[in-house]
Design a protein around this motif. Sequence first.
Motif, PDB file in Angstrom:
ATOM      1  N   ALA A  34      43.292  42.982  50.752  1.00 23.62           N
ATOM      2  CA  ALA A  34      42.710  41.077  50.250  1.00 23.62           C
ATOM      3  C   ALA A  34      42.820  39.938  50.866  1.00 23.62           C
ATOM      4  CB  ALA A  34      42.538  40.839  48.673  1.00 23.62           C
ATOM      5  N   LEU A  35      43.955  39.493  51.276  1.00 18.79           N
ATOM      6  CA  LEU A  35      44.493  38.809  51.772  1.00 18.79           C
ATOM      7  C   LEU A  35      44.158  39.137  53.425  1.00 18.79           C
ATOM      8  CD1 LEU A  35      46.170  35.595  52.294  1.00 18.79           C
ATOM      9  CD2 LEU A  35      48.511  37.677  52.256  1.00 18.79           C
TER      10      LEU A  35
ATOM     11  N   GLY B 158      45.531  36.935  43.786  1.00 17.38           N
ATOM     12  CA  GLY B 158      44.228  37.111  45.220  1.00 17.38           C
ATOM     13  C   GLY B 158      43.410  38.019  44.550  1.00 17.38           C
ATOM     14  N   GLY B 159      43.825  39.454  44.028  1.00 18.41           N
ATOM     15  CA  GLY B 159      42.000  40.569  43.676  1.00 18.41           C
ATOM     16  C   GLY B 159      41.869  39.806  42.425  1.00 18.41           C
ATOM     17  N   TYR B 160      42.500  39.132  41.935  1.00 18.63           N
ATOM     18  CA  TYR B 160      41.047  38.510  40.417  1.00 18.63           C
ATOM     19  C   TYR B 160      40.646  37.689  40.956  1.00 18.63           C
ATOM     20  CZ  TYR B 160      40.838  36.537  36.204  1.00 18.63           C
ATOM     21  OH  TYR B 160      40.930  36.007  34.573  1.00 18.63           O
ATOM     22  N   ILE B 161      41.025  36.675  41.468  1.00 21.11           N
ATOM     23  CA  ILE B 161      39.347  35.739  41.589  1.00 21.11           C
ATOM     24  C   ILE B 161      38.918  36.293  43.031  1.00 21.11           C
ATOM     25  CG2 ILE B 161      40.791  33.610  41.321  1.00 21.11           C
ATOM     26  CD1 ILE B 161      41.858  33.412  43.916  1.00 21.11           C
ATOM     27  N   ASN B 162      39.375  36.881  43.829  1.00 25.10           N
ATOM     28  CA  ASN B 162      37.675  37.912  44.542  1.00 25.10           C
ATOM     29  C   ASN B 162      37.067  38.353  44.160  1.00 25.10           C
ATOM     30  OD1 ASN B 162      38.481  36.211  46.963  1.00 25.10           O
ATOM     31  ND2 ASN B 162      40.413  37.630  47.294  1.00 25.10           N
ATOM     32  N   GLY B 163      37.690  39.334  43.195  1.00 21.89           N
ATOM     33  CA  GLY B 163      37.051  40.400  42.550  1.00 21.89           C
ATOM     34  C   GLY B 163      35.704  39.793  41.481  1.00 21.89           C
ATOM     35  N   THR B 164      36.490  39.068  40.366  1.00 22.24           N
ATOM     36  CA  THR B 164      35.736  37.772  39.261  1.00 22.24           C
ATOM     37  C   THR B 164      34.243  37.240  40.788  1.00 22.24           C
ATOM     38  OG1 THR B 164      37.358  37.575  38.396  1.00 22.24           O
ATOM     39  CG2 THR B 164      35.167  36.333  37.659  1.00 22.24           C
ATOM     40  N   ALA B 165      34.385  36.783  42.164  1.00 23.15           N
ATOM     41  CA  ALA B 165      33.636  36.361  42.215  1.00 23.15           C
ATOM     42  C   ALA B 165      32.561  37.627  42.736  1.00 23.15           C
ATOM     43  CB  ALA B 165      34.363  35.425  43.516  1.00 23.15           C
ATOM     44  N   GLU B 166      33.385  38.301  43.154  1.00 21.62           N
ATOM     45  CA  GLU B 166      32.363  39.936  43.537  1.00 21.62           C
ATOM     46  C   GLU B 166      31.843  39.939  42.872  1.00 21.62           C
ATOM     47  OE1 GLU B 166      32.390  44.099  45.520  1.00 21.62           O
ATOM     48  OE2 GLU B 166      34.805  43.092  44.850  1.00 21.62           O
ATOM     49  N   TYR B 167      32.070  40.418  41.686  1.00 26.00           N
ATOM     50  CA  TYR B 167      30.719  40.918  40.655  1.00 26.00           C
ATOM     51  C   TYR B 167      29.708  40.135  40.096  1.00 26.00           C
ATOM     52  CZ  TYR B 167      32.564  44.838  40.433  1.00 26.00           C
ATOM     53  OH  TYR B 167      32.713  46.879  40.689  1.00 26.00           O
ATOM     54  N   VAL B 168      29.855  38.974  39.853  1.00 26.26           N
ATOM     55  CA  VAL B 168      29.232  37.699  39.933  1.00 26.26           C
ATOM     56  C   VAL B 168      28.360  37.960  40.959  1.00 26.26           C
ATOM     57  CG1 VAL B 168      28.708  35.050  38.798  1.00 26.26           C
ATOM     58  CG2 VAL B 168      30.255  36.469  38.262  1.00 26.26           C
TER      59      VAL B 168
ATOM     60  N   PHE C 124      49.585  49.998  44.873  1.00 26.66           N
ATOM     61  CA  PHE C 124      49.086  50.153  45.220  1.00 26.66           C
ATOM     62  C   PHE C 124      48.294  48.376  45.301  1.00 26.66           C
ATOM     63  CE2 PHE C 124      48.593  55.377  44.487  1.00 26.66           C
ATOM     64  CZ  PHE C 124      49.494  55.027  45.523  1.00 26.66           C
ATOM     65  N   TRP C 125      48.818  48.634  43.695  1.00 27.92           N
ATOM     66  CA  TRP C 125      47.818  46.903  43.601  1.00 27.92           C
ATOM     67  C   TRP C 125      48.601  45.938  44.225  1.00 27.92           C
ATOM     68  CZ3 TRP C 125      44.909  44.238  41.201  1.00 27.92           C
ATOM     69  CH2 TRP C 125      45.373  42.618  40.818  1.00 27.92           C
ATOM     70  N   SER C 126      49.914  45.573  44.884  1.00 23.11           N
ATOM     71  CA  SER C 126      49.977  44.713  45.504  1.00 23.11           C
ATOM     72  C   SER C 126      50.001  45.328  47.020  1.00 23.11           C
ATOM     73  CB  SER C 126      52.044  45.212  45.999  1.00 23.11           C
ATOM     74  OG  SER C 126      52.748  45.395  44.590  1.00 23.11           O
ATOM     75  N   ALA C 127      49.267  46.439  47.055  1.00 28.56           N
ATOM     76  CA  ALA C 127      49.088  46.461  48.635  1.00 28.56           C
ATOM     77  C   ALA C 127      47.345  46.261  48.606  1.00 28.56           C
ATOM     78  CB  ALA C 127      48.529  48.436  48.737  1.00 28.56           C
ATOM     79  N   ALA C 128      46.928  46.530  47.629  1.00 26.68           N
ATOM     80  CA  ALA C 128      45.092  46.067  46.983  1.00 26.68           C
ATOM     81  C   ALA C 128      45.298  44.406  47.399  1.00 26.68           C
ATOM     82  CB  ALA C 128      44.552  46.369  46.209  1.00 26.68           C
ATOM     83  N   ILE C 129      46.519  44.019  47.006  1.00 23.22           N
ATOM     84  CA  ILE C 129      46.605  42.595  47.697  1.00 23.22           C
ATOM     85  C   ILE C 129      46.661  41.690  48.589  1.00 23.22           C
ATOM     86  CG2 ILE C 129      48.308  40.506  47.090  1.00 23.22           C
ATOM     87  CD1 ILE C 129      47.885  41.211  43.748  1.00 23.22           C
ATOM     88  N   LEU C 130      47.758  41.984  48.869  1.00 20.04           N
ATOM     89  CA  LEU C 130      47.712  42.337  50.647  1.00 20.04           C
ATOM     90  C   LEU C 130      46.034  42.527  51.428  1.00 20.04           C
ATOM     91  CD1 LEU C 130      51.044  43.414  50.831  1.00 20.04           C
ATOM     92  CD2 LEU C 130      50.937  41.480  50.677  1.00 20.04           C
TER      93      LEU C 130
END
Length: 590
Positions: free
Chosen positions: A150-151, A67-77, A142-148
Amino acid sequence: MAVHAEGIVAIVIFYLLILGVGIWAAWKNKNSGVSEGQDRSETIMVGGRDIGLFVGGFTMTATWVGGGYINGTAEYVYLPDFGLAWAQAPFGYALSLVVGGLFFAKPMRSRGYVTMLDPFQQIYGKRMGGLLFIPALMGEIFWSAAILSALGATLSVIVDIDINMSVVISALIAIFYTLVGGLYSVAYTDVVQLFCIFLGLWVSVPFALSNPAVSSISVTAKEAVYQTPWLGKIDSADTWMWIDNFCLLMLGGIPWQVYFQRVLSASSATYAQVLSFIAAAGCLVMAVPSVLIGAIGASTDWNQTTYGAIPPKEKDQSDMILPIVLQHLCPPWISFFGLGAVSAAVMSSADSSILSASSMFARNIYQLAFRQSATDREIVWVMRITIFVFGALATAMALLTGTVYGLWYLSSDLVYVIIFPQLLSVLFIKGTNTYGSVAGYVFGLLLRIGGGEPYLKLPPFIYYPGWVQQEKIHHLTGDVEYFIQQRFPFKTVSMLASFLGNVAFSYLLKYLFESGTLSHKYDFMDAVVSKHSKEIMDKTTLVSSDNIILSEMAPVKTHLSNSLAGTFTNTEALSDDEESSPESLNNHHE
């Protein structure tokens, strides 16, 4: 905005699909690995070490594509000051998988380790292993927390339900199938997770592109239409910062238990390498729809959409650009399909981090450091309890702290600055010891924390050359906040300092003790002049050296449980390795 019935239906269907696959995988593989005499606890951590190319390729790709990867990539673009030039995750992580496959997968897999911390404990002793567990654990949780979190944000865009409830339910599902099936459930749900993301995003992209409110993205790539071009540019002043962040992703993406649990579950060392390369390609392919969605967001006249006149970036919602594009620029059924798929995928990407954290705890902390005599059943129960505890911890953090991303940035920096140089030393540099390891740890920690972390409002106490004071304006409240931006590549410099500190102090203390300059009684870590000093320094000469006699080895073996003695032995490795490893592990027992 009412509760969307079809939105909830889509999410429920995807969640049930993933839950079903997780339980099926656990049931299908319930006896795997046991026939070869492998412990149940090890099966939960690395499967039966029989994961093949198809599932392996998917699960390795899903290490980073969540989740973080696809959301984050779209955000930066989408972000006006950044653009594609600053969306470094796809290339950074793809390269980290290539580097990991070229240099790290083979030595780790061929020595038959079970977790990433095994080599540290084998060479630096169990206390140092415990110290290195701290940044590794923080990173995973923290990675799991960031993912959740984002969810929660994604779900709040689709359906007007209580975010907290939706996050808790998602976390419970992921925890449940991880508890039941361990690595097998994680691996098989990863396959579904990637299919969901791929289908969900690719189905939505053509509809979003053809929406009348969206200008041609080939025009907005170079010309400013509604905001600065989405290709982005790197100012010369920011070059070093860009390189620093890129190295952080490329090298800091390697020393994660989420990656090594996949490497170690591959059916052979060569497979582990091949899987890393397949996954690198997978990372790039999966980023394409995210980049397109970010570009679409940057090319949209929001005034013509149901979203409203003020664009997301001015409402501080740019981190949710992906769900916003799916929601407002696609027809309803398509958007629910896309969002259902994405949220199910996000949910299933929290599972592997939680499994990683609990396998490191159960094995490297509980079993190797505290209870060497623990039975296999006991380890399995410790894992089950910690999967639940770490899962609950990540969920609580996702709901209670607003600074999850800041915490994750800092802890992934610590993984890069502290664990990466140690991993390098353990695998490739002969003769480093616990003293060097502690020195490197402290250097890395001080230099990184000293640089500050704007996300956590942590002020720096080391001002690196080229620092500037920046201001950040909150669009909604109009508040202006000042923070220090370090333009010096201080993360990479801290990592190098940590590595050199480790090597220098190891050799210095080794020399001081062996030459007799320092009395042997000061070797309080038993790292240099303990009885088996020669072996710790160079395990390859173990069998040829004559200072180990069988009578000396026998008592050591008796109070090692089978599971521990079987830990580092590996049928493919040479016989001398089998003798040396449990032995050197136990050098440090008090």
